[in-house]
Scaffold this motif. Structure first.
Motif, PDB file in Angstrom:
ATOM      1  N   THR A  39       0.836  -1.210   0.000  1.00 25.61           N
ATOM      2  CA  THR A  39       0.000   0.000   0.000  1.00 25.61           C
ATOM      3  C   THR A  39       0.867   1.254   0.000  1.00 25.61           C
ATOM      4  O   THR A  39       0.589   2.225  -0.725  1.00 25.61           O
ATOM      5  CB  THR A  39      -0.936  -0.005   1.230  1.00 25.61           C
ATOM      6  N   ILE A  40       1.937   1.224   0.807  1.00 22.36           N
ATOM      7  CA  ILE A  40       2.813   2.401   0.881  1.00 22.36           C
ATOM      8  C   ILE A  40       3.511   2.619  -0.473  1.00 22.36           C
ATOM      9  O   ILE A  40       3.610   3.751  -0.958  1.00 22.36           O
ATOM     10  CB  ILE A  40       3.830   2.246   2.038  1.00 22.36           C
ATOM     11  N   ILE A  41       3.965   1.515  -1.096  1.00 18.92           N
ATOM     12  CA  ILE A  41       4.604   1.640  -2.419  1.00 18.92           C
ATOM     13  C   ILE A  41       3.599   2.249  -3.409  1.00 18.92           C
ATOM     14  O   ILE A  41       3.925   3.180  -4.156  1.00 18.92           O
ATOM     15  CB  ILE A  41       5.115   0.263  -2.913  1.00 18.92           C
ATOM     16  N   ALA A  42       2.339   1.731  -3.382  1.00 15.50           N
ATOM     17  CA  ALA A  42       1.302   2.248  -4.294  1.00 15.50           C
ATOM     18  C   ALA A  42       1.059   3.737  -4.023  1.00 15.50           C
ATOM     19  O   ALA A  42       0.890   4.528  -4.952  1.00 15.50           O
ATOM     20  CB  ALA A  42       0.012   1.444  -4.121  1.00 15.50           C
ATOM     21  N   GLY A  43       1.049   4.103  -2.744  1.00 17.79           N
ATOM     22  CA  GLY A  43       0.830   5.514  -2.382  1.00 17.79           C
ATOM     23  C   GLY A  43       1.881   6.426  -2.996  1.00 17.79           C
ATOM     24  O   GLY A  43       1.557   7.491  -3.529  1.00 17.79           O
ATOM     25  N   PHE A  44       3.163   5.974  -2.945  1.00 20.70           N
ATOM     26  CA  PHE A  44       4.242   6.787  -3.529  1.00 20.70           C
ATOM     27  C   PHE A  44       4.148   6.804  -5.060  1.00 20.70           C
ATOM     28  O   PHE A  44       4.294   7.854  -5.689  1.00 20.70           O
ATOM     29  CB  PHE A  44       5.612   6.261  -3.090  1.00 20.70           C
ATOM     30  N   LEU A  45       3.906   5.606  -5.650  1.00 21.18           N
ATOM     31  CA  LEU A  45       3.850   5.525  -7.117  1.00 21.18           C
ATOM     32  C   LEU A  45       2.723   6.387  -7.676  1.00 21.18           C
ATOM     33  O   LEU A  45       2.883   7.044  -8.714  1.00 21.18           O
ATOM     34  CB  LEU A  45       3.648   4.074  -7.568  1.00 21.18           C
ATOM     35  N   LEU A  46       1.580   6.377  -6.989  1.00 20.93           N
ATOM     36  CA  LEU A  46       0.414   7.106  -7.506  1.00 20.93           C
ATOM     37  C   LEU A  46       0.365   8.543  -6.986  1.00 20.93           C
ATOM     38  O   LEU A  46      -0.542   9.296  -7.316  1.00 20.93           O
ATOM     39  CB  LEU A  46      -0.872   6.354  -7.140  1.00 20.93           C
ATOM     40  N   ASP A  47       1.360   8.882  -6.133  1.00 19.05           N
ATOM     41  CA  ASP A  47       1.490  10.248  -5.613  1.00 19.05           C
ATOM     42  C   ASP A  47       0.173  10.734  -4.985  1.00 19.05           C
ATOM     43  O   ASP A  47      -0.375  11.778  -5.378  1.00 19.05           O
ATOM     44  CB  ASP A  47       1.939  11.188  -6.752  1.00 19.05           C
ATOM     45  N   ILE A  48      -0.323   9.977  -4.015  1.00 19.46           N
ATOM     46  CA  ILE A  48      -1.601  10.329  -3.380  1.00 19.46           C
ATOM     47  C   ILE A  48      -1.445  11.597  -2.519  1.00 19.46           C
ATOM     48  O   ILE A  48      -0.331  11.939  -2.113  1.00 19.46           O
ATOM     49  CB  ILE A  48      -2.186   9.152  -2.556  1.00 19.46           C
ATOM     50  N   THR A  49      -2.556  12.257  -2.254  1.00 18.81           N
ATOM     51  CA  THR A  49      -2.500  13.541  -1.544  1.00 18.81           C
ATOM     52  C   THR A  49      -2.196  13.322  -0.059  1.00 18.81           C
ATOM     53  O   THR A  49      -2.300  12.207   0.464  1.00 18.81           O
ATOM     54  CB  THR A  49      -3.846  14.272  -1.631  1.00 18.81           C
ATOM     55  N   ARG A  50      -1.873  14.427   0.622  1.00 19.55           N
ATOM     56  CA  ARG A  50      -1.562  14.375   2.049  1.00 19.55           C
ATOM     57  C   ARG A  50      -2.759  13.832   2.842  1.00 19.55           C
ATOM     58  O   ARG A  50      -2.602  13.020   3.751  1.00 19.55           O
ATOM     59  CB  ARG A  50      -1.234  15.801   2.517  1.00 19.55           C
ATOM     60  N   THR A  51      -3.965  14.265   2.467  1.00 21.14           N
ATOM     61  CA  THR A  51      -5.177  13.788   3.169  1.00 21.14           C
ATOM     62  C   THR A  51      -5.348  12.288   2.967  1.00 21.14           C
ATOM     63  O   THR A  51      -5.664  11.555   3.914  1.00 21.14           O
ATOM     64  CB  THR A  51      -6.427  14.531   2.642  1.00 21.14           C
ATOM     65  N   ASP A  52      -5.116  11.831   1.726  1.00 19.73           N
ATOM     66  CA  ASP A  52      -5.227  10.396   1.465  1.00 19.73           C
ATOM     67  C   ASP A  52      -4.179   9.604   2.246  1.00 19.73           C
ATOM     68  O   ASP A  52      -4.461   8.521   2.759  1.00 19.73           O
ATOM     69  CB  ASP A  52      -5.127  10.115  -0.043  1.00 19.73           C
ATOM     70  N   TRP A  53      -2.951  10.157   2.355  1.00 24.06           N
ATOM     71  CA  TRP A  53      -1.918   9.492   3.168  1.00 24.06           C
ATOM     72  C   TRP A  53      -2.404   9.339   4.605  1.00 24.06           C
ATOM     73  O   TRP A  53      -2.217   8.286   5.228  1.00 24.06           O
ATOM     74  CB  TRP A  53      -0.608  10.292   3.170  1.00 24.06           C
TER      75      TRP A  53
END
Ligand SMILES: Nc1ncnc2c1ncn2[C@@H]1O[C@H](COP(=O)(O)OP(=O)(O)OP(=O)(O)O)[C@@H](O)[C@H]1O
Length: 123
Positions: A39-53
């Motif tokens: 999930t963390i890798i996907a978060g970085f790859l997809l450049d999710i927003t601060r709120t989504d993090w």
């Protein structure tokens, strides 16, 4: 009562020891940790927003904490009821059910967060 910083540090040490004694030994926890890393890798790859993090990190924390509570309950049941007993079984099953509720909720939230990024990424 006076605040004892050394005692506080020792408590953190005991808590860390508790986490370490589960990592690598509890199959369900290992599964949650693998999903966490992905999930963390996907978060970085997809450049999710601060709120989504924040939402994703909250979900990860809740699931891992629930799994640790579940492991603690399982160990306590094994200690107080080494013989099979219907209530001992129920206690374990209810604790496992709580983890399932947390994990299913986190999975649904994960889909709600990641699906828009995935559709934008692939379409
Ligand atoms: N002491 C017990 N009395 C009755 N039922 C139990 C007891 N311990 C476990 N169970 C039942 O077995 C299920 C699996 O429990 P658990 O994951 O602790 O495995 P186990 O059966 O104790 O064996 P192992 O620890 O070797 O995997 C529980 O969810 C519960 O339904």
């Amino acid at each position: 009562m006076q605040y004892d910083f050394k005692k506080q540090l020792r408590s953190f040490g005991y808590a860390w020891k508790g986490i370490r004694c589960c990592v690598g030994k509890e199959q369900n926890l290992s599964f949650h940790l693998i999903v966490t890393v992905l999930t963390i890798i996907a978060g970085f790859l997809l450049d999710i927003t601060r709120t989504d993090w924040m939402i994703v990190i909250l979900c990860i924390g809740v699931v891992i904490a629930a799994e640790l509570f579940n492991t603690a309950i399982e160990k306590l049941v094994d200690l107080v009821s080494p013989e099979r007993h219907p209530i001992a079984g129920q206690v374990k099953d209810i604790a496992a059910g709580a983890v399932l509720v947390c994990a299913a909720t986190a999975a649904i939230i994960g889909l709600v967060v990641f699906i828009p990024y995935l559709t934008r990424f692939f379409l």
